[in-house]
Motif scaffolding. Structure first.
Motif, PDB file in Angstrom:
ATOM      1  N   ARG A  45      50.459  54.341   3.706  1.00 21.10           N
ATOM      2  CA  ARG A  45      51.261  55.566   3.776  1.00 21.10           C
ATOM      3  C   ARG A  45      52.606  55.251   4.411  1.00 21.10           C
ATOM      4  NH1 ARG A  45      48.000  56.903   0.734  1.00 21.10           N
ATOM      5  NH2 ARG A  45      46.541  58.616   0.825  1.00 21.10           N
ATOM      6  N   ASP A  46      53.640  55.920   3.914  1.00 22.11           N
ATOM      7  CA  ASP A  46      54.954  55.815   4.525  1.00 22.11           C
ATOM      8  C   ASP A  46      54.996  56.725   5.748  1.00 22.11           C
ATOM      9  OD1 ASP A  46      55.906  54.076   2.578  1.00 22.11           O
ATOM     10  OD2 ASP A  46      56.550  55.719   1.278  1.00 22.11           O
ATOM     11  N   PRO A  48      57.944  58.671   6.919  1.00 24.36           N
ATOM     12  CA  PRO A  48      59.350  59.011   6.724  1.00 24.36           C
ATOM     13  C   PRO A  48      59.940  59.813   7.881  1.00 24.36           C
ATOM     14  CG  PRO A  48      57.993  60.531   5.514  1.00 24.36           C
ATOM     15  CD  PRO A  48      57.064  59.502   6.110  1.00 24.36           C
TER      16      PRO A  48
END
Length: 87
Positions: A45-46, A48
């Motif tokens: 998962r990023d 952000p």
């Protein structure tokens, strides 16, 4: 933080459960050749900074699934829509 449910109106965060990144797409293939795509889908998962689409469940209210656009730095919510309509 308050989330503006399309059915119930503005409600406190404690009525909702965060369910993950709304931008992640499930791989279409279940063949062995798609194994790397499945590993990415399940485990990677990023994280952000800024605007991000998230899935939230209104468990203590109407039980709707919502797609919430939230600034991960300021926690400002800029949009809320039913998840089914956003997909």
């Amino acid at each position: 933080m308050r989330i503006n449910c399309p059915y119930c109106g503005a409600r406190g965060l404690e009525e909702f459960t965060y369910r993950g990144d709304a931008t992640v797409k499930r791989p279409e293939s279940i063949e062995e050749s798609a194994r790397d795509a499945w590993v990415d889908y399940v485990y990677l998962r990023d994280n952000p900074a800024g605007l991000h689409k998230e899935l939230w469940h209104h468990g203590a209210g109407c039980h709707s699934w919502l797609e919430v656009t939230r600034n991960t730095v300021t926690h400002e919510i800029t949009a809320v829509e039913l998840a089914a309509k956003g997909r």
